[in-house]
Design an enzyme around this catalytic site. Structure first.
Site: not given
Lengths: 16, 150
Positions: B143-145
């Site tokens: 998700d953060h990537d």
């Protein structure tokens, strides 16, 4: 165009 | 710094436009207005004319060139399209204040209470044999990537 005028005003404020 | 400048211009211009035209941020984000705004602000946007090497094995670390036809799609610190308009708690829908009122105008319930209720497994919480808690962290990593949006 009022939108362009507002953007130009914002640019002036940011670059001031 | 060029991206920060673009963001500042966009935010301040949005504020000026909504005040001068007596419209809401939702109006500004609607079809028609958003295109006029995009055209007006285009020359002040950072990261233009991205060149990608099709022979590169990987995209750039910030996600640029993941899509060779649209090099900025999915890259860090870029706008993400929405399925529905935003509804944050701040009047400008910037997202600096989370939404705290329901559609009826009543305060929303405490998210912690909801979380505790939904995830309350009682005295014998279910235990999965297929996944561990690592799945959660891996999902968060992906998700953060993908997002990397401040």
């Amino acid at each position: 165009d009022i939108v362009s005028e507002c953007v130009a005003e914002a640019v002036g404020l940011v670059d001031r | 710094s060029s991206m920060a400048r673009s963001a500042d211009i966009s935010e301040i211009a949005s504020d000026i436009i909504t005040r001068r035209m007596s419209i809401t941020m939702g109006d500004l984000q609607g079809l028609g207005m958003s295109q006029r705004f995009a055209t007006a602000i285009d020359s002040n946007c950072a990261l233009k004319n991205i060149m990608c090497n099709p022979a590169d094995i990987y995209r750039k670390p910030n996600g640029v060139c993941n899509n060779l036809k649209n090099p900025m799609w999915g890259s860090s610190i870029t706008a993400q399209p929405r399925f529905i308009p935003p509804h944050y708690g701040d009047g400008k829908n910037i997202g600096i204040i989370p939404r705290y009122l329901s559609v009826s105008g009543e305060p929303l319930p405490n998210p912690r209470h909801i979380s505790n209720s939904v995830h309350n497994g009682g005295i014998s919480p279910p235990r999965g044999c297929q996944f561990t808690v690592l799945l959660t962290f891996f999902g968060q990593f992906v998700d953060h990537d993908v997002i990397s949006t401040p």
